[in-house]
Design an enzyme around this catalytic site. Structure first.
Site, short mmCIF file in Angstrom:
data_model
loop_
_atom_site.label_atom_id
_atom_site.label_comp_id
_atom_site.label_asym_id
_atom_site.label_seq_id
_atom_site.Cartn_x
_atom_site.Cartn_y
_atom_site.Cartn_z
N HIS A 270 57.26 -3.51 -35.63
CA HIS A 270 57.29 -4.85 -35.60
C HIS A 270 57.40 -5.28 -37.27
O HIS A 270 58.35 -5.79 -37.78
CB HIS A 270 56.19 -5.55 -35.19
CG HIS A 270 56.03 -7.07 -35.29
ND1 HIS A 270 56.57 -7.86 -34.32
CD2 HIS A 270 55.58 -7.95 -36.29
CE1 HIS A 270 56.25 -9.42 -34.89
NE2 HIS A 270 55.82 -9.36 -35.89
N GLU A 271 56.41 -4.68 -38.06
CA GLU A 271 56.40 -5.06 -39.33
C GLU A 271 57.73 -4.20 -40.27
O GLU A 271 58.07 -4.96 -41.07
CB GLU A 271 55.19 -4.28 -40.02
CG GLU A 271 53.79 -4.97 -39.64
CD GLU A 271 53.76 -6.59 -39.71
OE1 GLU A 271 54.57 -7.14 -40.46
OE2 GLU A 271 53.27 -7.31 -38.67
N HIS A 274 60.25 -6.75 -39.83
CA HIS A 274 60.23 -7.89 -41.01
C HIS A 274 60.86 -7.00 -42.23
O HIS A 274 61.48 -7.87 -43.01
CB HIS A 274 58.99 -8.04 -41.14
CG HIS A 274 58.27 -9.21 -40.12
ND1 HIS A 274 58.82 -10.53 -39.86
CD2 HIS A 274 57.16 -9.15 -39.33
CE1 HIS A 274 58.15 -11.12 -38.97
NE2 HIS A 274 57.02 -10.42 -38.55
N GLU A 300 60.92 -13.61 -37.67
CA GLU A 300 60.29 -13.11 -36.09
C GLU A 300 61.41 -12.41 -35.27
O GLU A 300 61.05 -11.43 -34.48
CB GLU A 300 59.52 -14.00 -35.81
CG GLU A 300 58.48 -13.68 -34.53
CD GLU A 300 57.31 -12.79 -35.26
OE1 GLU A 300 57.18 -12.70 -36.45
OE2 GLU A 300 56.44 -12.26 -34.40
#
Ligand code: MG
Length: 506
Positions: A270-271, A274, A300
């Site tokens: 997820h990070e 980003h 997101e």
């Protein structure tokens, strides 16, 4: 427009100013990163004053009358701020920031800082004791201050618009309502169908996987994704986050759990999603007004894309599962790829938003959005929140939180005055699928590539259609340019239907 463009004297002046402010705010980000990753307890207090000092300098340097005049002159010089040149868009973005920062009178800023500092402490206590009444008066105060803030931006169509715009530029309350009104019944219906089926087992991941090996697989996966280690690093922090100190240094953090073997891996993906957005902004926007992201939802969309659409897909695991089995034979030797895939995609209505799966996540957001809009409109009273919360949890997810700590008190956002933030999470989910679908339409071989552990096509497409633009375009503009459509719920619903239809034989 290229790097070599000759700027007018005034434009150059603005660019020089923003470059300096960009340096200062990245210094501030280093302090913040250090605070979350490294700081000894004794350093927290002075770090607070250090960060505040930088914040004050940034504010003072930016909000002068001289800067206001410069922006006004440049607006005239550029003419049409919606023109698709970097100069026009830079002035547009800076003008908006300037208006937002100068419109709010200093007493209101100071009162808000004070109120949220106290409210945050009260929220921690209220959550610990699971007693909403401790937080209630503070939230009332915050709602009142947010109303005062919104009123400064009159005229508006809806009092929630100015708050939403802080996180999702250009997005209106009416747009979000329309999207969520269409989404809600379909997600609730899907969930009810799933609830009637036997859930797949996921007990094998709810164990203490060796941390050292969790680190290895996490680093391996995001290296394959294309996360650039020359311009980033991965550390441990209690709450995973991404931060950037410029285009050349975009860092991520993760955390390893003792009761879940894959949670850290998914949060790392997820990070990294980003961070790859931050690493993908065009080089010409270094220390530039357009160096940021389009919005939180677009941000997101990137994190969800890598974490969920890719990271929870069959193709992905057909490549990575043998490595997982090799690293964690004691837990996974007897678990087939199919059972593993089904296990990590188990749908489970839960009280806590951050633990929610793909099928339930957006419902957590809708509940919060409805409450936020009601609070701002004055149609919902703070005192009624626990009851409203629990009623809607039952309605949407079929469960009632046992206490307020696992209900209305679970999120930190409101205690910090962040009203208007939540919808960006759900909008990001929707956008992720739209971008994915378009990318797939143009590159039908991508699933095969994923199954071979190759991600260049995906990252290249996102770089070309999303990342490189920084904050040049507003989120809906990005979506229209990239996919031909604004953010819309149908593709996401279809995605969920296809995925869970197969897993749960619906
Ligand atoms: Mg995120």
């Amino acid at each position: 427009m290229t790097d070599k463009t000759e700027h007018s004297e005034k434009m150059q002046k603005l660019l020089d100013l923003i470059a300096e402010l960009s340096d200062l705010s990245h210094i501030s980000a280093v302090l913040g990163w250090d605070q979350y990753v490294n700081i000894p307890p004794g350093g927290v207090e002075e770090r607070g004053t250090q960060s505040a000092a930088l914040g004050r300098i940034l504010h003072e340097k930016f909000t002068t009358d001289e800067v206001g005049q410069l922006i006004a002159d440049l607006e005239e010089e550029v003419g049409d701020l919606t023109a698709e040149t970097d100069e026009a868009r830079a002035v547009k973005v800076i003008k908006k920031q300037y208006e937002k920062q100068t419109k709010v009178p200093l007493p209101l800023i100071m009162e808000s800082i004070k109120a949220t500092t106290v409210a945050n402490n009260a929220w921690v206590e209220a959550k610990t004791k699971s007693d909403f009444s401790i937080f209630e008066p503070h939230l009332e105060k915050i709602v009142d201050l947010r109303k005062q803030y919104a009123d400064l931006f009159k005229p508006f169509d809806h009092i929630y618009d100015p708050l939403l715009d802080d996180y999702e530029p250009g997005m209106k309350t009416a747009d979000v309502k329309e999207i969520f009104d269409a989404l809600r019944p379909q997600q609730v219906a899907l969930l009810q169908e799933i609830a009637e089926k036997e859930p797949p087992d996921n007990g094998f991941i709810k164990q203490n996987f060796k941390e050292e090996y969790q680190k290895i697989i996490g680093r391996y996966v995001i290296t394959r994704f294309g996360y650039d280690w020359n311009r980033g690093r991965l550390d441990v922090a209690p709450h995973p986050f991404t931060t950037e100190f410029g285009l050349g240094d975009v860092r991520i953090t993760t955390r390893y759990l003792e009761d879940d073997g894959v949670s850290a891996l998914f949060s790392t993906m997820h990070e990294a999603g980003h961070a790859m957005y931050g690493q993908g902004v065009a080089e010409k926007y270094k220390r530039h007004p357009l160096s940021g992201a389009a919005s939180l939802a677009i941000h997101e969309s990137q994190s969800r894309l890598w974490e969920n659409i890719i990271g929870r897909s069959k193709e992905f695991w057909s490549f990575f599962y043998p490595s997982m089995q090799m690293l964690f034979p004691e837990y996974l030797t007897d678990i087939s790829l199919t059972d593993f895939y089904r296990g990590i995609n188990r749908v489970e209505p839960s009280y806590i938003r951050v633990e929610a799966d793909e099928a339930t996540y957006n419902l957590h957001i809708m509940l919060r959005l409805e409450i936020e809009i009601g609070l701002m409109e004055g149609t919902i009273e703070v005192a009624d929140l626990p009851e409203i919360w629990n009623t809607r949890m039952e309605e949407y997810l079929g469960i009632t939180p046992p206490d307020d700590a696992q209900g209305v008190l679970q999120d930190i956002h409101w205690s910090g005055g962040m009203i208007g933030y939540f919808p960006t999470y759900a909008l990001g989910n929707l956008a992720s699928v739209q971008l994915w679908d378009k990318m797939l339409e143009e590159n039908p071989n991508v699933p095969d590539e994923i199954a071979r552990g190759e991600f260049d096509t995906i990252l290249g497409w996102m770089r070309e259609h999303v990342h490189q633009y920084g904050s040049k375009y507003e989120p809906q503009e990005i979506m229209i340019k990239a996919t031909g459509s604004k953010i819309t719920p149908e593709p996401y619903v279809q995605y969920l239907r296809d995925k869970y239809g197969e897993i749960y034989s619906l």
